[in-house]
Design a protein around this motif. Structure first.
Motif, mmCIF file in Angstrom:
data_model
loop_
_atom_site.group_PDB
_atom_site.id
_atom_site.type_symbol
_atom_site.label_atom_id
_atom_site.label_comp_id
_atom_site.label_asym_id
_atom_site.label_seq_id
_atom_site.Cartn_x
_atom_site.Cartn_y
_atom_site.Cartn_z
ATOM 1 N N LYS A 7 34.516 61.770 -17.987
ATOM 2 C CA LYS A 7 35.509 61.090 -17.163
ATOM 3 C C LYS A 7 35.355 59.582 -17.277
ATOM 4 C CE LYS A 7 36.766 64.751 -14.182
ATOM 5 N NZ LYS A 7 36.213 65.649 -15.210
ATOM 6 N N HIS A 8 34.156 59.156 -17.570
ATOM 7 C CA HIS A 8 33.914 57.721 -17.637
ATOM 8 C C HIS A 8 33.141 57.388 -18.906
ATOM 9 C CE1 HIS A 8 31.871 53.881 -16.960
ATOM 10 N NE2 HIS A 8 32.925 53.578 -16.234
ATOM 11 N N ALA A 9 33.622 56.413 -19.636
ATOM 12 C CA ALA A 9 32.922 55.973 -20.845
ATOM 13 C C ALA A 9 32.555 54.506 -20.725
ATOM 14 C CB ALA A 9 33.812 56.180 -22.064
ATOM 15 N N THR A 10 31.477 54.160 -21.390
ATOM 16 C CA THR A 10 31.059 52.764 -21.429
ATOM 17 C C THR A 10 31.035 52.307 -22.876
ATOM 18 O OG1 THR A 10 29.711 53.073 -19.461
ATOM 19 C CG2 THR A 10 29.211 51.143 -20.819
ATOM 20 N N HIS A 50 27.767 68.891 -15.929
ATOM 21 C CA HIS A 50 28.202 67.628 -15.324
ATOM 22 C C HIS A 50 27.215 66.563 -15.732
ATOM 23 C CE1 HIS A 50 31.496 69.009 -12.683
ATOM 24 N NE2 HIS A 50 30.998 70.145 -13.158
ATOM 25 N N TYR A 51 27.362 66.205 -16.955
ATOM 26 C CA TYR A 51 26.376 65.362 -17.579
ATOM 27 C C TYR A 51 26.628 63.922 -17.208
ATOM 28 C CZ TYR A 51 22.914 64.419 -21.093
ATOM 29 O OH TYR A 51 21.771 64.045 -21.730
ATOM 30 N N HIS A 52 25.638 63.206 -16.890
ATOM 31 C CA HIS A 52 25.795 61.793 -16.586
ATOM 32 C C HIS A 52 24.640 61.019 -17.165
ATOM 33 C CE1 HIS A 52 29.302 61.736 -14.072
ATOM 34 N NE2 HIS A 52 28.845 62.785 -13.394
ATOM 35 N N LEU A 53 24.992 59.859 -17.659
ATOM 36 C CA LEU A 53 23.953 58.911 -18.036
ATOM 37 C C LEU A 53 23.880 57.862 -16.940
ATOM 38 C CD1 LEU A 53 24.949 58.288 -21.756
ATOM 39 C CD2 LEU A 53 23.124 59.784 -20.906
ATOM 40 N N GLN A 54 22.711 57.341 -16.767
ATOM 41 C CA GLN A 54 22.604 56.174 -15.906
ATOM 42 C C GLN A 54 22.158 55.002 -16.775
ATOM 43 O OE1 GLN A 54 21.341 55.970 -11.704
ATOM 44 N NE2 GLN A 54 19.542 54.927 -12.536
ATOM 45 N N LEU A 55 23.003 53.981 -16.810
ATOM 46 C CA LEU A 55 22.694 52.816 -17.645
ATOM 47 C C LEU A 55 22.086 51.726 -16.780
ATOM 48 C CD1 LEU A 55 26.044 52.606 -19.678
ATOM 49 C CD2 LEU A 55 23.999 54.018 -20.112
ATOM 50 N N ALA A 56 21.057 51.107 -17.324
ATOM 51 C CA ALA A 56 20.528 49.898 -16.680
ATOM 52 C C ALA A 56 21.134 48.693 -17.388
ATOM 53 C CB ALA A 56 19.010 49.871 -16.782
ATOM 54 N N LEU A 57 21.589 47.751 -16.589
ATOM 55 C CA LEU A 57 22.281 46.589 -17.151
ATOM 56 C C LEU A 57 21.457 45.318 -16.972
ATOM 57 C CD1 LEU A 57 25.874 47.366 -15.807
ATOM 58 C CD2 LEU A 57 24.715 48.250 -17.850
ATOM 59 N N SER A 58 21.785 44.323 -17.782
ATOM 60 C CA SER A 58 21.013 43.079 -17.771
ATOM 61 C C SER A 58 21.159 42.323 -16.454
ATOM 62 C CB SER A 58 21.454 42.186 -18.926
ATOM 63 O OG SER A 58 22.831 41.854 -18.794
ATOM 64 N N ASP A 59 22.202 42.631 -15.673
ATOM 65 C CA ASP A 59 22.339 41.952 -14.368
ATOM 66 C C ASP A 59 21.672 42.756 -13.258
ATOM 67 O OD1 ASP A 59 24.003 44.109 -14.132
ATOM 68 O OD2 ASP A 59 25.852 42.958 -13.845
ATOM 69 N N ASN A 60 20.802 43.707 -13.664
ATOM 70 C CA ASN A 60 20.022 44.539 -12.738
ATOM 71 C C ASN A 60 20.840 45.583 -12.009
ATOM 72 O OD1 ASN A 60 17.581 43.299 -13.391
ATOM 73 N ND2 ASN A 60 18.041 41.592 -11.995
ATOM 74 N N THR A 77 23.046 49.161 -12.051
ATOM 75 C CA THR A 77 23.059 50.405 -12.811
ATOM 76 C C THR A 77 24.495 50.885 -12.892
ATOM 77 O OG1 THR A 77 22.719 51.751 -10.850
ATOM 78 C CG2 THR A 77 20.751 51.083 -12.087
ATOM 79 N N LEU A 78 24.734 51.745 -13.872
ATOM 80 C CA LEU A 78 26.098 52.227 -14.089
ATOM 81 C C LEU A 78 26.025 53.698 -14.474
ATOM 82 C CD1 LEU A 78 29.142 51.498 -14.546
ATOM 83 C CD2 LEU A 78 28.518 50.996 -16.916
ATOM 84 N N ALA A 79 26.722 54.532 -13.720
ATOM 85 C CA ALA A 79 26.795 55.955 -14.062
ATOM 86 C C ALA A 79 27.937 56.160 -15.038
ATOM 87 C CB ALA A 79 27.031 56.782 -12.804
ATOM 88 N N THR A 80 27.652 56.863 -16.132
ATOM 89 C CA THR A 80 28.690 57.068 -17.137
ATOM 90 C C THR A 80 28.457 58.387 -17.846
ATOM 91 O OG1 THR A 80 29.910 55.916 -18.892
ATOM 92 C CG2 THR A 80 27.509 55.955 -19.091
ATOM 93 N N ASP A 81 29.448 58.827 -18.617
ATOM 94 C CA ASP A 81 29.323 60.102 -19.314
ATOM 95 C C ASP A 81 29.118 59.945 -20.805
ATOM 96 O OD1 ASP A 81 29.888 61.770 -17.011
ATOM 97 O OD2 ASP A 81 31.924 60.976 -17.143
ATOM 98 N N LEU A 82 29.434 58.777 -21.311
ATOM 99 C CA LEU A 82 29.525 58.605 -22.757
ATOM 100 C C LEU A 82 29.364 57.123 -23.040
ATOM 101 C CD1 LEU A 82 30.558 59.758 -25.553
ATOM 102 C CD2 LEU A 82 32.858 59.174 -24.766
ATOM 103 N N VAL A 83 28.584 56.808 -24.066
ATOM 104 C CA VAL A 83 28.422 55.397 -24.442
ATOM 105 C C VAL A 83 28.848 55.217 -25.889
ATOM 106 C CG1 VAL A 83 26.758 53.528 -24.832
ATOM 107 C CG2 VAL A 83 26.560 54.964 -22.790
ATOM 108 N N ILE A 84 29.684 54.205 -26.137
ATOM 109 C CA ILE A 84 30.007 53.812 -27.508
ATOM 110 C C ILE A 84 29.324 52.483 -27.763
ATOM 111 C CG2 ILE A 84 31.831 53.253 -29.164
ATOM 112 C CD1 ILE A 84 32.167 56.084 -28.176
ATOM 113 N N LEU A 85 28.404 52.479 -28.717
ATOM 114 C CA LEU A 85 27.696 51.247 -29.086
ATOM 115 C C LEU A 85 28.498 50.539 -30.162
ATOM 116 C CD1 LEU A 85 23.869 51.755 -29.700
ATOM 117 C CD2 LEU A 85 25.007 50.412 -27.911
ATOM 118 N N ALA A 86 28.957 49.365 -29.862
ATOM 119 C CA ALA A 86 29.764 48.628 -30.841
ATOM 120 C C ALA A 86 29.404 47.155 -30.770
ATOM 121 C CB ALA A 86 31.254 48.848 -30.579
ATOM 122 N N ILE A 87 28.098 46.901 -30.909
ATOM 123 C CA ILE A 87 27.656 45.515 -30.743
ATOM 124 C C ILE A 87 27.562 44.793 -32.065
ATOM 125 C CG2 ILE A 87 26.493 45.891 -28.550
ATOM 126 C CD1 ILE A 87 23.896 46.161 -30.008
ATOM 127 N N GLY A 88 28.092 45.399 -33.112
ATOM 128 C CA GLY A 88 28.124 44.697 -34.390
ATOM 129 C C GLY A 88 27.460 45.503 -35.482
#
Lengths: 569, 569
Positions: free
Chosen positions: B152-155, B241-251, B253-264
């Motif tokens: 439902k949610h992608a990062t 009901h799979y969820h990832l919990q992301l830790a972010l540089s601004d401290n 957290t973000l709950a998400t289901d899917l991550v697309i890495l596109a940093i270059g």
């Protein structure tokens, strides 16, 4: 304080007035315009008739009032200049509302009278149901004719820009339309095979296209009431079932309700010639690079003048809005002491016809032949963007170039999507003096919705460069009609393609994937004229065959170009 | 007979193979590709994920079989080169299907290994729900994730081309999307104020945009069954009901289901460096103009190499399809005895984001500042075609040019319609060495559906030429934030515009139509920083005021640019 008088307040004149004010806050600037409107969008007229541009006001870009408040320009509409006294630097002007005559002096005079529609001296041409389309009143007359008389059939005479735009507008409104064109093709700036794409588009859209057919006379039918209108209801306005009968150059007659004359324009030079200014060989006002006429205090711009052709330097008439605007701006600078120079004109132009666009820049093949300028030509048919992304359509592009230097002489393109972009790219490349080799290397924007990693223009450049470098010998469709006993035609497409779109009579068929294994079926003592659908696979076959010792040429643009060349309308 | 081995069968490698065969029918040509596919449309991957490109097969441009039959090229997929022995001119290859190793000799070797997605060494990054997108298997994995796990949610991490295209694709599929970008802007090739148009577009399309925010760790939530799934129906597959919990540089957290890495991406140089080929200062393979590496028999092309920047001549990494194709073609020529030279790269690029496009060519302001290259810049906001014809949208164009010569240094444009065309025109003009003066004079296609008599690019050229010629002094948005007591801001728009879109704090308002009559309200001992909505009326005001003895500068691009510069996301 310089006093500048400008005759004509549309594209060139209006641009000049605005620029002159920006250059000099103190100059006195007067625009004398015999019509009711200044700075209107004449290129938009057909689209208001069709209803696509809803608001008539949208066509009025500036008013005398806005010119006054923003630019402090004295705009006098309905003021017609009757004569120019160059010695006295004095104009005789008639106010068309009051019919008063008055004198107006000038220090610098700018002629921006435009061009007027050509009206051939044929019987009945002055009928009220025969229209030209050059300005807002012309448009209003056509609109009121459409509204009052509800014509069912219209005849457009002339297949240039305005003719084609009016055909589309009238079809858009649901009228049956006949298009008469005296030449063997519409849209003179492109060559016949390219125009054939327009002919097909016209036919596909239900237009009764009659090439090589002129209008020779206009007759009125007497007004007749149809049975159904004899209602005895006197309050109901009776719509006249008005019909014209047209006599045509092929001795046919044509019943129609409305005629749009769009057979071209001629430079408005009466004022200029009456006061003794020099005209050029094509009948336009002669100007130097600074837009000065033969009188150092009189400048001229726009559709009324001759400019230098970009390729040949010869005089040419280019009645287009872009050049008129640039010339107006430049003349203003020079009238106020500048020394700017106008560069030659390529005549870059585009026309929309239903869902298609056709565009050109530089010289076409007809002009090159007429002027004995050596050239080579190639065709490509390439998708407007990545073919796997929705909405891609082929662009058919013809590139004319110098067989020695590879310099771009001209280009033409037609298609449903992205034609304007490719012609702009080619127009810039031509102006920059680029060669076809440079085209191959251009770095253009690419993402699947917009283009391809190898764009249409890159592709055209590569094909032309192959020809110049001797990496490919090409033949043209005409060559296939004059086969000698020493030539055979080889169709290297797949059998399914032949079934779907046909082939060329007498061609043998060896599909490219089988070609390398079937070389023994081909004669080495004859020249092989190979072709595929658009020319790309033909190049692959050419390279294979030439290296195996065959004599070969590849049909540029392939079967698709062959069909364009041989279409008959 | 030359034996050519090509490592990597996508853009550059595939182009090289096809070209090599056209040049030499006798050469032995082998492509070694470690993946399953050659010549696939990697630029199309996000659009198949979104469903806009329906058929997966449409992305497969060539197959090993079609390469064999058309070009007689021996394509070996699933074959990975393990090492290069330059002395022996011998490759060690691993067949990834059988795990057999074998030797393959070469006479000429072409490296076209591409670039690989950057994967930062952060905790949890190897999670199966964290994806990159570089090839068909990557795409398939994302598609099966979408299908199986119905996230439902992608990062999306990284706001470059692929990041933005994936944001759009995922929104298109109805997912909630967060975009993390470590920099203060997405789309590095353009400057911040242009990127702000993208930021606005992202927000308008419901994207949770987080600038200056990086991903620092990926954690898995344990699989939990929701109440509703506890049906006791054992035949029904339980969707985790799979969820990832992301830790972010601004401290956060973000709950998400899917991550697309596109940093270059980074150049794939392991083979090259292991066999001792020289790398460039940016970590790409160093090649000369003929695409030769430091070993005369080894060539390299595409995303793995460094080329010369068009403006500075300095090495640059340009991972784009167009240059890769051209380089492949050229390397093939040179491997077979040619001496073609690759020209420097402008990095012309475009990205679609929802209904908007953003494009650039040459250097941006950030790079010019970093490299201490003198420049001036102007902005225009001009309709994509005649504004009275339906469908016109403003194009915001930034033009960077040399303050002495007027040479074009770079350009950026964004808008809904016609952005690709203008960037192509500017890219050609830049490549041709044109100046801003030339831009003003370009003859481009004009009819109301396609352009304007004075096109966006003409307009930009005129504005820049005015600056160079001293016909206008401009100021920039930053100048308005550092006002001295000797400066005042004058808004010359109409009151209705101020109400509609706001103004700049402290600005006095005198509408342009009243300006000439209200000059006495303005001080002559202060500098007037005038502005209008887009800069055009400001120019008229500038010309008026300067001639009346005022000190003036006009805000380039007007209030619209001011808003772009000052937007905060």
């Amino acid at each position: 304080m310089t006093k500048i008088v400008i005759i004509g307040g549309v594209a060139g004149g209006a641009s000049a007035a605005a620029r002159a004010r920006r250059v000099s806050e103190t100059a006195e600037i007067i625009i004398l315009e015999r019509g009711e409107f200044v700075s209107f969008a004449n290129c938009g007229l057909p689209y208001h008739i069709s209803g696509e541009i809803e608001s008539r006001d949208a066509l009025l870009l500036q008013t005398p009032e806005s010119f006054k408040s923003r630019f402090n320009v004295d705009v006098r509409v309905h003021n017609e200049v009757v004569s120019i006294d160059r010695q006295a630097k004095q104009l005789t002007v008639r106010n068309l509302m009051t019919y008063e005559m008055y004198q107006e002096s000038y220090e610098k005079l700018l002629l921006s009278p435009g061009a007027s529609p050509i009206k051939p001296p044929i019987s009945g041409i002055n009928n009220h149901f025969v229209h030209s389309l050059r300005n807002i009143p012309d448009m209003d007359k056509i609109l009121s004719n459409l509204l009052l008389h509800k014509p069912k059939h219209a005849t457009v005479v002339g297949g240039g820009f305005i003719g084609l735009e009016m055909v589309e507008a009238l079809r858009h409104l649901g009228l049956d339309v006949t298009l008469l064109e005296l030449a063997d093709q519409v849209m003179g700036p492109v060559d016949l095979e390219m125009a054939n794409m327009l002919h097909q588009k016209l036919v596909d859209n239900g237009v009764d296209l009659r090439l090589k057919t002129g209008l020779t006379a206009v007759d009125e039918y007497p007004i007749q009431l149809a049975e159904a209108d004899n209602t005895g209801d006197y309050d109901k306005p009776i719509l006249p079932h008005y019909h014209l009968q047209l006599a045509l150059s092929d001795n046919n007659t044509l019943a129609t309700d409305l005629v749009i004359l769009a057979i071209g324009v001629k430079p408005e030079t009466s004022l200029a010639s009456e006061c003794g200014l020099v005209l050029g060989p094509l009948g336009g006002i002669r100007v130097d690079e600074g837009m000065r006429t033969s009188d150092a205090d009189i400048y001229a711009v726009g559709d009324a003048i001759e400019t230098a052709d970009f390729v040949t330097g010869n005089p040419t008439l280019i009645p287009l809005a872009g050049p008129a605007n640039r010339q107006g701006r430049l003349a203003a600078d020079n009238m106020l002491g500048g020394d700017k120079k106008y560069r030659a004109t390529q005549g870059t132009a585009i026309c929309k016809l239903f869902d298609m666009a056709i565009a050109s820049t530089g010289l076409n093949e007809k002009s090159l032949l007429k002027q004995n300028i050596p050239f080579e030509k190639i065709y490509v048919h390439t998708a407007s963007h990545a073919s796997y992304y929705p909405g891609a359509h082929p662009i058919s592009l013809k590139l004319l170039f110098c067989p020695d230097s590879g310099r771009i002489l001209g280009a033409q393109a037609a298609g449903i999507d992205g034609v304007d972009k490719r012609m702009d790219v080619l127009a810039v490349a031509q102006r920059a003096g680029m060669t076809v080799h440079d085209l191959a290397d251009l770095e253009l924007t690419y993402a699947p919705p917009f283009g391809s990693a190898r764009d249409v223009v890159n592709q055209a450049g590569m094909v032309a460069a192959n020809v110049l470098l001797g990496d490919e010998a090409i033949c043209h469709s005409q060559d296939l009609h004059a086969l000698t006993a020493k030539q055979i035609i080889v169709d290297i497409r797949n059998p399914g393609e032949l079934t779907a779109v046909g082939s060329i009579a007498g061609a043998m068929n060896i599909p490219l994937p089988e070609l390398r294994d079937r070389l023994n079926e081909l004669p080495k003592d004859k020249e092989l004229l190979v072709f595929c659908q658009v020319g790309l696979r033909g190049h692959v076959a050419y390279r294979m065959l030439i290296q195996h010792g065959f004599k070969v040429r590849n049909l540029t643009g392939g079967y698709k170009t062959y069909q364009m060349v041989n279409a008959r309308f």
